[in-house]
Design a protein around this motif. Structure first.
Motif, PDB file in Angstrom:
ATOM      1  N   GLU A  70     -11.746   2.156   6.211  1.00  0.00           N
ATOM      2  CA  GLU A  70     -11.553   1.241   7.339  1.00  0.00           C
ATOM      3  C   GLU A  70     -10.523   0.158   7.054  1.00  0.00           C
ATOM      4  O   GLU A  70      -9.778  -0.234   7.940  1.00  0.00           O
ATOM      5  CB  GLU A  70     -12.888   0.595   7.713  1.00  0.00           C
ATOM      6  N   ASN A  71     -10.485  -0.326   5.803  1.00  0.00           N
ATOM      7  CA  ASN A  71      -9.615  -1.451   5.462  1.00  0.00           C
ATOM      8  C   ASN A  71      -8.366  -1.056   4.678  1.00  0.00           C
ATOM      9  O   ASN A  71      -7.619  -1.922   4.237  1.00  0.00           O
ATOM     10  CB  ASN A  71     -10.416  -2.513   4.709  1.00  0.00           C
ATOM     11  N   GLN A  72      -8.167   0.251   4.503  1.00  0.00           N
ATOM     12  CA  GLN A  72      -6.969   0.770   3.828  1.00  0.00           C
ATOM     13  C   GLN A  72      -6.787   0.137   2.446  1.00  0.00           C
ATOM     14  O   GLN A  72      -5.702  -0.301   2.082  1.00  0.00           O
ATOM     15  CB  GLN A  72      -5.737   0.543   4.695  1.00  0.00           C
ATOM     16  N   THR A  73      -7.872   0.096   1.680  1.00  0.00           N
ATOM     17  CA  THR A  73      -7.833  -0.486   0.346  1.00  0.00           C
ATOM     18  C   THR A  73      -8.008   0.593  -0.710  1.00  0.00           C
ATOM     19  O   THR A  73      -8.495   1.687  -0.421  1.00  0.00           O
ATOM     20  CB  THR A  73      -8.933  -1.543   0.164  1.00  0.00           C
ATOM     21  N   GLY A  74      -7.638   0.270  -1.923  1.00  0.00           N
ATOM     22  CA  GLY A  74      -7.770   1.185  -3.044  1.00  0.00           C
ATOM     23  C   GLY A  74      -8.921   0.786  -3.949  1.00  0.00           C
ATOM     24  O   GLY A  74      -9.579  -0.240  -3.752  1.00  0.00           O
ATOM     25  N   ASN A  75      -9.129   1.600  -4.968  1.00  0.00           N
ATOM     26  CA  ASN A  75     -10.208   1.380  -5.922  1.00  0.00           C
ATOM     27  C   ASN A  75      -9.836   2.115  -7.201  1.00  0.00           C
ATOM     28  O   ASN A  75      -9.473   3.290  -7.151  1.00  0.00           O
ATOM     29  CB  ASN A  75     -11.509   1.939  -5.337  1.00  0.00           C
ATOM     30  N   THR A  76      -9.915   1.427  -8.326  1.00  0.00           N
ATOM     31  CA  THR A  76      -9.617   2.054  -9.615  1.00  0.00           C
ATOM     32  C   THR A  76     -10.689   1.647 -10.618  1.00  0.00           C
ATOM     33  O   THR A  76     -11.042   0.463 -10.703  1.00  0.00           O
ATOM     34  CB  THR A  76      -8.237   1.622 -10.133  1.00  0.00           C
ATOM     35  N   TYR A  77     -11.217   2.625 -11.349  1.00  0.00           N
ATOM     36  CA  TYR A  77     -12.264   2.350 -12.331  1.00  0.00           C
ATOM     37  C   TYR A  77     -12.296   3.478 -13.354  1.00  0.00           C
ATOM     38  O   TYR A  77     -11.665   4.525 -13.170  1.00  0.00           O
ATOM     39  CB  TYR A  77     -13.621   2.189 -11.644  1.00  0.00           C
ATOM     40  N   HIS A 110      -8.591   6.840  -9.727  1.00  0.00           N
ATOM     41  CA  HIS A 110      -7.670   5.966  -8.987  1.00  0.00           C
ATOM     42  C   HIS A 110      -7.615   6.468  -7.555  1.00  0.00           C
ATOM     43  O   HIS A 110      -7.184   7.595  -7.293  1.00  0.00           O
ATOM     44  CB  HIS A 110      -6.286   5.988  -9.637  1.00  0.00           C
ATOM     45  N   GLN A 111      -8.094   5.628  -6.643  1.00  0.00           N
ATOM     46  CA  GLN A 111      -8.120   5.960  -5.219  1.00  0.00           C
ATOM     47  C   GLN A 111      -7.179   4.988  -4.523  1.00  0.00           C
ATOM     48  O   GLN A 111      -7.324   3.777  -4.677  1.00  0.00           O
ATOM     49  CB  GLN A 111      -9.540   5.814  -4.677  1.00  0.00           C
ATOM     50  N   THR A 112      -6.230   5.521  -3.774  1.00  0.00           N
ATOM     51  CA  THR A 112      -5.233   4.668  -3.135  1.00  0.00           C
ATOM     52  C   THR A 112      -4.881   5.188  -1.742  1.00  0.00           C
ATOM     53  O   THR A 112      -4.860   6.407  -1.524  1.00  0.00           O
ATOM     54  CB  THR A 112      -3.975   4.561  -4.027  1.00  0.00           C
ATOM     55  N   PRO A 113      -4.635   4.278  -0.797  1.00  0.00           N
ATOM     56  CA  PRO A 113      -4.239   4.719   0.541  1.00  0.00           C
ATOM     57  C   PRO A 113      -2.914   5.488   0.504  1.00  0.00           C
ATOM     58  O   PRO A 113      -2.085   5.239  -0.366  1.00  0.00           O
ATOM     59  CB  PRO A 113      -4.056   3.411   1.324  1.00  0.00           C
ATOM     60  N   TRP A 114      -2.732   6.420   1.429  1.00  0.00           N
ATOM     61  CA  TRP A 114      -1.439   7.088   1.579  1.00  0.00           C
ATOM     62  C   TRP A 114      -0.947   6.923   3.006  1.00  0.00           C
ATOM     63  O   TRP A 114      -1.725   6.794   3.938  1.00  0.00           O
ATOM     64  CB  TRP A 114      -1.471   8.551   1.130  1.00  0.00           C
ATOM     65  N   SER A 160      -7.876  11.758 -10.685  1.00  0.00           N
ATOM     66  CA  SER A 160      -8.900  11.640 -11.720  1.00  0.00           C
ATOM     67  C   SER A 160      -8.431  12.442 -12.931  1.00  0.00           C
ATOM     68  O   SER A 160      -8.089  13.617 -12.795  1.00  0.00           O
ATOM     69  CB  SER A 160     -10.219  12.215 -11.190  1.00  0.00           C
ATOM     70  N   PHE A 161      -8.389  11.783 -14.073  1.00  0.00           N
ATOM     71  CA  PHE A 161      -8.016  12.519 -15.282  1.00  0.00           C
ATOM     72  C   PHE A 161      -8.676  11.907 -16.498  1.00  0.00           C
ATOM     73  O   PHE A 161      -9.089  10.743 -16.490  1.00  0.00           O
ATOM     74  CB  PHE A 161      -6.495  12.616 -15.451  1.00  0.00           C
TER      75      PHE A 161
END
Length: 111
Positions: free
Chosen positions: A62-69, A81-85, A98-99
Motif C-alpha cells: 500500500e505504501n510502496q516501501t521496502g524491507n531488508t533483513y 531484500h524486498q523493494t518496490p519496482w 533472497s540469497f
C-alpha cells in the motif's frame, strides 16, 4: 524472463501491486517447492503469509516501501531484500531477492 535472472543462484520473485505473484526464477522455485513452486504464480502472497508478516507485506504494498533483513534457518544465513519496482515511473509491485550469506562475513567501510 532473461536467462541470467532465471539461472541466478539467489531467489528472485516478482509480485504486482496487489500481491499477485507474477514471476519467480529457478532458485525461488526450488525454495518454494514444497508450497507448489511455479504453481504459486498467479496466487496472492498475502494468502501465503501468517501474521505479523501479512500486515507488514500489506503495508509495503500500500505504501510502496521496502524491507531488508537477515534470517538464519537450518544453519544458513540469508539476506532478504524486498523493494518496490516501477515501470515508466508507475508503481507496479515489488521484487524480493533472497540469497545466502556466510555466517561470518567481513564488513568494509569505504570513503
Amino acid at each position: 524472463m532473461n536467462n541470467w535472472i532465471k539461472e541466478y543462484p539467489g531467489a528472485i520473485t516478482l509480485c504486482d501491486k496487489d500481491g499477485i505473484l507474477l514471476e519467480m526464477n529457478d532458485a525461488a522455485e526450488k525454495i518454494f517447492e514444497e508450497d507448489g513452486g511455479r504453481a504459486l504464480i498467479g496466487t496472492n502472497l498475502l494468502d501465503c503469509h501468517p501474521e505479523p508478516s501479512k500486515s507488514k507485506l500489506r503495508d509495503m504494498l500500500e505504501n510502496q516501501t521496502g524491507n531488508t533483513y537477515t534470517i538464519e534457518k537450518k544453519g544458513k544465513k540469508k539476506i532478504i531484500h524486498q523493494t518496490p519496482w516501477f515501470e515508466n515511473g508507475e508503481y507496479k509491485g515489488f521484487i524480493e531477492l533472497s540469497f545466502e550469506l556466510p555466517l561470518e562475513m567481513k564488513h568494509f567501510i569505504r570513503s
